[in-house]
Write a protein that holds these residues in place. Structure first.
Motif, PDB file in Angstrom:
ATOM      1  N   ALA A  29       0.829  -1.209   0.000  1.00 41.90           N
ATOM      2  CA  ALA A  29       0.000   0.000   0.000  1.00 41.90           C
ATOM      3  C   ALA A  29       0.864   1.260   0.000  1.00 41.90           C
ATOM      4  N   VAL A  30       1.968   1.251   0.763  1.00 49.55           N
ATOM      5  CA  VAL A  30       2.887   2.394   0.751  1.00 49.55           C
ATOM      6  C   VAL A  30       3.442   2.602  -0.657  1.00 49.55           C
ATOM      7  N   THR A  31       3.823   1.495  -1.304  1.00 48.97           N
ATOM      8  CA  THR A  31       4.354   1.584  -2.672  1.00 48.97           C
ATOM      9  C   THR A  31       3.313   2.175  -3.615  1.00 48.97           C
ATOM     10  N   PHE A  32       2.074   1.721  -3.462  1.00 49.92           N
ATOM     11  CA  PHE A  32       0.995   2.179  -4.341  1.00 49.92           C
ATOM     12  C   PHE A  32       0.804   3.692  -4.227  1.00 49.92           C
ATOM     13  N   SER A  33       0.530   4.186  -3.015  1.00 46.75           N
ATOM     14  CA  SER A  33       0.219   5.616  -2.898  1.00 46.75           C
ATOM     15  C   SER A  33       1.463   6.469  -3.128  1.00 46.75           C
ATOM     16  N   GLY A  34       2.621   5.995  -2.639  1.00 46.13           N
ATOM     17  CA  GLY A  34       3.865   6.750  -2.848  1.00 46.13           C
ATOM     18  C   GLY A  34       4.176   6.910  -4.325  1.00 46.13           C
ATOM     19  N   SER A  35       4.007   5.830  -5.089  1.00 45.06           N
ATOM     20  CA  SER A  35       4.318   5.881  -6.516  1.00 45.06           C
ATOM     21  C   SER A  35       3.332   6.772  -7.260  1.00 45.06           C
ATOM     22  N   LEU A  36       2.060   6.727  -6.868  1.00 42.61           N
ATOM     23  CA  LEU A  36       1.081   7.571  -7.553  1.00 42.61           C
ATOM     24  C   LEU A  36       1.386   9.045  -7.312  1.00 42.61           C
ATOM     25  N   ILE A  37       1.782   9.384  -6.077  1.00 42.40           N
ATOM     26  CA  ILE A  37       2.163  10.772  -5.789  1.00 42.40           C
ATOM     27  C   ILE A  37       3.396  11.157  -6.620  1.00 42.40           C
ATOM     28  N   ALA A  38       4.367  10.234  -6.685  1.00 39.30           N
ATOM     29  CA  ALA A  38       5.578  10.503  -7.475  1.00 39.30           C
ATOM     30  C   ALA A  38       5.214  10.756  -8.934  1.00 39.30           C
ATOM     31  N   ALA A  39       4.323   9.915  -9.487  1.00 40.92           N
ATOM     32  CA  ALA A  39       3.912  10.074 -10.884  1.00 40.92           C
ATOM     33  C   ALA A  39       3.208  11.417 -11.077  1.00 40.92           C
ATOM     34  N   ALA A  40       2.325  11.765 -10.133  1.00 39.85           N
ATOM     35  CA  ALA A  40       1.580  13.026 -10.251  1.00 39.85           C
ATOM     36  C   ALA A  40       2.514  14.224 -10.174  1.00 39.85           C
ATOM     37  N   LYS A  41       3.544  14.125  -9.340  1.00 38.80           N
ATOM     38  CA  LYS A  41       4.505  15.227  -9.228  1.00 38.80           C
ATOM     39  C   LYS A  41       5.289  15.384 -10.525  1.00 38.80           C
ATOM     40  N   LEU A  42       5.759  14.263 -11.075  1.00 43.20           N
ATOM     41  CA  LEU A  42       6.534  14.339 -12.305  1.00 43.20           C
ATOM     42  C   LEU A  42       5.684  14.842 -13.463  1.00 43.20           C
ATOM     43  N   ASP A  43       4.390  14.531 -13.412  1.00 38.35           N
ATOM     44  CA  ASP A  43       3.491  14.953 -14.470  1.00 38.35           C
ATOM     45  C   ASP A  43       2.965  16.372 -14.204  1.00 38.35           C
ATOM     46  N   ILE A  95      -8.012  -0.954   8.021  1.00 39.88           N
ATOM     47  CA  ILE A  95      -7.412   0.209   8.701  1.00 39.88           C
ATOM     48  C   ILE A  95      -5.911   0.271   8.406  1.00 39.88           C
ATOM     49  N   THR A  96      -5.247  -0.901   8.528  1.00 43.19           N
ATOM     50  CA  THR A  96      -3.805  -0.956   8.247  1.00 43.19           C
ATOM     51  C   THR A  96      -3.531  -0.461   6.835  1.00 43.19           C
ATOM     52  N   ALA A  97      -4.351  -0.923   5.879  1.00 47.45           N
ATOM     53  CA  ALA A  97      -4.143  -0.539   4.482  1.00 47.45           C
ATOM     54  C   ALA A  97      -4.281   0.976   4.319  1.00 47.45           C
ATOM     55  N   PHE A  98      -5.317   1.564   4.923  1.00 48.81           N
ATOM     56  CA  PHE A  98      -5.507   3.011   4.775  1.00 48.81           C
ATOM     57  C   PHE A  98      -4.368   3.810   5.405  1.00 48.81           C
ATOM     58  N   LEU A  99      -3.918   3.363   6.590  1.00 48.82           N
ATOM     59  CA  LEU A  99      -2.800   4.065   7.230  1.00 48.82           C
ATOM     60  C   LEU A  99      -1.544   3.967   6.371  1.00 48.82           C
ATOM     61  N   ALA A 100      -1.341   2.793   5.757  1.00 49.70           N
ATOM     62  CA  ALA A 100      -0.159   2.617   4.912  1.00 49.70           C
ATOM     63  C   ALA A 100      -0.268   3.503   3.677  1.00 49.70           C
ATOM     64  N   LEU A 101      -1.465   3.634   3.124  1.00 46.02           N
ATOM     65  CA  LEU A 101      -1.659   4.538   1.990  1.00 46.02           C
ATOM     66  C   LEU A 101      -1.298   5.966   2.405  1.00 46.02           C
ATOM     67  N   ALA A 102      -1.761   6.351   3.586  1.00 45.53           N
ATOM     68  CA  ALA A 102      -1.463   7.697   4.085  1.00 45.53           C
ATOM     69  C   ALA A 102       0.037   7.881   4.259  1.00 45.53           C
ATOM     70  N   TYR A 103       0.697   6.839   4.761  1.00 45.97           N
ATOM     71  CA  TYR A 103       2.138   6.933   4.973  1.00 45.97           C
ATOM     72  C   TYR A 103       2.872   7.131   3.643  1.00 45.97           C
TER      73      TYR A 103
END
Lengths: 279, 90
Positions: free
Chosen positions: A128-142, A187-195
């Motif tokens: 989940a951290v990889t998922f949200s972190g990568s999407l933010i990275a992609a959005a920043k680069l774009d 809950i764990t998944a959502f917190l990891a997404l937030a992280y």
């Protein structure tokens, strides 16, 4: 313990290693990428055949949908958009690992050993951290999000607090036999997404390639941990190879850009980073 | 026993993965990252197995999404890497 499947796993893992090795040199890079692709295709067929699930239509339908989507996305993207494309694809891989972990927890938590529960929860969190972190990275680069580091008030404190809660939840769900496990897992998944979001918004646009490389290493790790949960040696081996080679590539990239990973992750800007550290 | 075996595999594979690349020309950083990213779609192996054995339809649905995402990662990753590398040649 060492049967046909294990031997095939070793052969395919070696192929993956050879592919990565060839990809690190200009002359052999194209070939290396193709060897990697072949090894993965073979791995999919072997896993389908070995588990007796090669005739499940749902799986082939999913592979078809994903394959066509992936191919179209990859052919349409412009060269200049490549880094964000890689980030996006990496996020999808992490998301897949998180979903596998979720399915395993939903379906088998009661029968799982301590090892299975611990690795299942871990794979969920890392994926989940990889998922949200990568999407933010992609959005920043774009340039959909500002390329400048976004640092909240008490950013470090909030991140660490979220991480601590995730760890506590993972430990609780592993040690105790919880009846409402589905709820805890979500809950764990959502917190990891937030992280993942907290982790990636802090990084500046120029440093994003290094962050993506680090997240790439995470997605390999998430896959390997998934492999622990479903007890698949091939997934463990290939995931670990990607995780470790991604980490070394991250270090190489840091060296080439004269940046330290700590500076990058804390969101310090390029010039201040150079003043502080000479690596 | 099975768990110990998996942990040993993890450690050995990590060590090999850590040693496989030493020097990479900076031109190849992005393609190499992209190529290893494609390989990280290996998680498709897990998604195939858990989707096939999932009992509840909710889990089957989540598993289906997982297979789709992992396949996009795999196929997209390899094709993108191939395109990048071809560009260097010409």
């Amino acid at each position: 313990m060492i049967g046909t499947y294990e031997i095939v796993s070793i052969v395919l893992s070696i192929l993956v290693l050879v592919g990565i090795k060839l990809m690190s040199s200009p002359k052999t890079a194209v070939q290396g990428n193709r060897i990697g692709a072949m090894a993965m295709l073979a791995a999919v067929i072997v896993v389908l055949a070995y588990n007796g699930i090669i005739d499940v239509p749902l799986l082939w339908f999913a592979i078809f949908v994903g394959g066509v989507t992936g191919y179209i996305m990859a052919m349409r993207v412009k060269m200049i958009q490549m880094p964000q494309m890689v980030a996006l694809l990496n996020g999808l891989g992490g998301g897949a690992s998180a979903l596998v972990a979720l399915v395993e927890i939903f379906e088998r938590y009661k029968q799982m050993t301590l090892f299975g529960r611990l690795t299942g929860q871990l794979a969920l969190a890392v994926g989940a951290v990889t998922f949200s972190g990568s999407l933010i990275a992609a959005a920043k680069l774009d340039r959909r999000i500002s390329q400048r580091p976004i640092i909240l008030k008490n950013h470090g404190l909030i991140s660490n607090a979220v991480l601590l809660i995730i760890i506590l939840l993972i430990i609780t769900a592993s040690v105790a036999n919880i009846s409402g496990i589905g709820f805890i897992a979500i809950i764990t998944a959502f917190l990891a997404l937030a992280y993942g979001v907290l982790f990636a918004i802090r990084v500046g646009g120029a440093d994003m390639p290094i962050t993506i490389s680090l997240l790439n290493s995470f997605s390999g790790l998430a896959g390997a941990i998934c492999g622990f949960t479903i007890e698949d040696p091939l997934l463990v081996a290939v995931g670990a190879i990607v995780g470790a080679s991604g980490l070394i590539l991250t270090q190489i990239m840091c060296g080439a850009m004269n940046r330290s990973l700590v500076d990058i992750l804390s969101g310090s800007q390029l010039n201040s980073g150079i003043n502080k550290k000479e690596t | 026993m099975k768990e110990m075996f998996l942990i040993i595999i993890f450690i050995v594979a990590s060590l090999l993965g850590y040693r496989v690349i030493k020097e990479v020309p900076s031109l190849l950083h992005t393609p190499l990252m992209s190529g290893t990213n494609a390989i990280s779609g290996v998680t498709i192996l897990g998604s195939l197995v858990s989707t096939a054995y999932a009992v509840s339809s909710g889990s089957k649905f989540l598993g289906f999404i997982a297979v789709v995402l992992a396949t996009v990662n795999l196929v997209g990753g390899f094709v993108v890497t191939d395109r990048m590398l071809k560009m260097f040649k010409s």
